[in-house]
Design an enzyme around this catalytic site. Structure first.
Site, PDB file in Angstrom:
ATOM      1  N   VAL A 249       0.848  -1.188   0.000  1.00  0.00           N
ATOM      2  CA  VAL A 249       0.000   0.000   0.000  1.00  0.00           C
ATOM      3  C   VAL A 249       0.886   1.241   0.000  1.00  0.00           C
ATOM      4  O   VAL A 249       1.856   1.327   0.760  1.00  0.00           O
ATOM      5  CB  VAL A 249      -0.941   0.017   1.220  1.00  0.00           C
TER       6      VAL A 249
ATOM      7  N   HIS B 219       5.652   4.578   0.835  1.00  0.00           N
ATOM      8  CA  HIS B 219       5.108   3.299   1.278  1.00  0.00           C
ATOM      9  C   HIS B 219       4.352   3.503   2.585  1.00  0.00           C
ATOM     10  O   HIS B 219       4.796   4.245   3.468  1.00  0.00           O
ATOM     11  CB  HIS B 219       6.244   2.293   1.478  1.00  0.00           C
ATOM     12  N   HIS B 220       3.196   2.843   2.696  1.00  0.00           N
ATOM     13  CA  HIS B 220       2.332   3.052   3.870  1.00  0.00           C
ATOM     14  C   HIS B 220       2.980   2.572   5.159  1.00  0.00           C
ATOM     15  O   HIS B 220       2.578   2.959   6.254  1.00  0.00           O
ATOM     16  CB  HIS B 220       0.989   2.334   3.676  1.00  0.00           C
ATOM     17  N   SER B 221       4.007   1.727   5.061  1.00  0.00           N
ATOM     18  CA  SER B 221       4.701   1.283   6.269  1.00  0.00           C
ATOM     19  C   SER B 221       5.422   2.442   6.953  1.00  0.00           C
ATOM     20  O   SER B 221       5.725   2.389   8.149  1.00  0.00           O
ATOM     21  CB  SER B 221       5.707   0.177   5.934  1.00  0.00           C
TER      22      SER B 221
END
Length: 473
Positions: free
Chosen positions: A28, A143-145
């Site tokens: 994501v 990046h969603h992380s």
């Protein structure tokens, strides 16, 4: 190599949600587009990033996921970053191409191009491109992380300054606080609030669980294929006047969020009715949407600015919950009915602990069943709903990004296994509607966006009558 590994003293554990967003097949990303009123200077932007963004630990660390054949503990490993490797300045050929369409196509291709996991998971694309709303464009992919959307937006805004005061950070419209009239009334209101929260929490949580594990949207026309992650995607955004939304808000004595959700619901209903005819319009069918809530108190961008400038500590990460909202597909003669429904729905959600429960459910699923069970739950959630919606409040005054005057900010999320993702972003007197679609599900996103805007114009046109009738009563 662009990155040289340093000692591992500063390694940090990876949060469960960061690991979830990096699972194979569930990558994501947050996509943020900045439009500027002046032409950009790539070297100035690179120097600005060196002094700010890479001083954040997440933006100068490599994500070791622990997936694959070599099972390792997931961790963030600090590294030396060469900013130039994260800033892309492509050659642009606009022969026989519309600049706005080029931006849409470029963003769509860039969003799903592979990202090198051996270096920090962010990049900026600097486009020397004059569009309808900007003279220069920067598209960022994160990046969603790295963090949830609210954390990321706060961090990016901490890199900006007011145009009227180059040393001052952006300001936001603070919510109005009600004045306490008397102690007895306040005590009664507090007790009544607790009762409402308990009641709405029980009702909404039960409804949510029943839906996720036992029901599927009745309007399956715009549900993405199971397992889809917008693989055939299209990104678009349109800019409208925030004052138009406030006109409707004041006429109905509601919030901007109520009006925005109401106009999205009205536009989507009209889209379904036009595309599928009486199959949807003749019946009161309900589709479900997912709305994300930020569970962390609003992040002070001054703390983030100090963290990047002085290395101070600041809480960071993914802290989100979600709620499920029912949306009508039935056509109403009174366009304000969509806003009334939206207010009723969101008032119930705001007076419940459903966002906290959903966050706890994800954590419990991970603890009991591991990432395999968590991925199954996430796919079940998005596989049984129609759309994802979010609304982000932006700065109330014009700002600049490393000396570049910002015209607008557009943001959205990709990688969610959903056929339709709508994110609304405000900036000064503008409201930016961002839509990401699976074109196999919604082949004409521009038409959907036009219907959403048309619904707002209908509400605005009827607002004077609404105020007149209210004054008569």
């Amino acid at each position: 190599m662009a990155i040289e590994r340093q000692v591992t003293e500063g390694e940090e554990a990876v949060s469960p949600f960061a690991q979830l967003f990096s699972l194979p097949g569930l990558d994501v990303f947050n996509i943020v587009t900045f439009g500027f009123k002046t032409e950009g200077n790539p070297s100035t932007i690179v120097e600005g990033l060196k002094k700010t963004l890479i001083n954040h630990p997440r933006f100068s660390s490599i994500l070791v996921t622990g997936h694959g054949e070599q099972k390792r503990k997931a961790k963030w490993t600090p590294t030396k970053v060469k900013v130039e490797e994260h800033v892309i300045v492509p050659d642009i050929d606009l022969i026989n191409k519309n600049p706005d369409e080029f931006l849409e196509d470029y963003t769509s291709r860039m969003a799903f191009s592979p990202m090198d996991m051996s270096r920090p998971l962010w990049e900026f694309h600097l486009l020397k491109l004059k569009t309808s709303h900007a003279k220069y464009v920067i598209v960022g992919r994160f990046h969603h992380s790295l963090g949830d959307g609210m954390s990321l937006m706060s961090l990016l805004l901490a890199c900006t300054r007011k145009t009227c005061d180059p040393e001052a950070l952006p300001t936001f419209v603070a919510p109005k606080k009600r004045k306490v009239k008397n102690v007895c009334f306040s005590l009664f209101a507090w007790l009544w609030f607790i009762v409402r929260v308990m009641f709405h929490t029980c009702v909404e949580v039960i409804k949510s669980m029943v839906f996720i594990f036992g029901v599927r949207d009745t309007s399956a026309h715009i549900i993405a294929t199971p397992g889809a992650t917008l693989s055939t995607n299209k990104f678009i955004h349109q800019i409208i006047s925030l004052d138009d939304v406030k006109t409707v808000k004041n006429a109905m004595n509601m919030t901007v969020n109520d009006v925005v959700l109401g106009m999205v619901q009205a536009g989507l209903s009209q889209y379904l009715n036009q595309r599928f005819g009486h199959e949807t319009s003749s019946k009161s069918r309900k589709i479900r949407g997912v709305v994300f809530f930020n569970l962390r108190p609003n992040k002070n961008i001054e703390d983030l600015a100090n963290m990047m400038a002085k290395g101070s500590k600041c809480r960071w990460g993914n802290s989100i919950g979600y709620v499920l909202i029912p949306l009508e597909t039935k056509s109403y003669d009174d366009v304000f009915e969509y806003v009334r429904q939206s207010k009723t729905i969101m008032d119930r959600k705001k007076h419940s602990l459903e966002p906290l429960f959903s966050n706890g459910l994800l954590k419990l699923t991970l603890k009991l069943f591991g990432f395999k069970g968590l991925r199954t739950l996430v796919r079940k959630l998005f596989g049984t709903t129609t759309m994802t919606f979010s609304n982000v409040v932006g700065p109330s005054e014009e700002i600049s990004f490393f000396g570049h005057h910002i015209s607008y900010i557009a943001a959205n999320t990709i990688g969610i296994p959903q056929g339709l993702v709508i994110c609304i972003q405000s900036y000064v007197d503008k409201l930016i509607i961002n839509i990401a679609v699976d074109v196999d599900v919604i082949p004409d996103p521009h038409h959907l966006c036009d219907l959403i805007i048309e619904a707002l114009h209908m509400m605005k046109s009827a607002s004077p009558q609404k105020i007149f009738h209210a004054s008569e009563v």
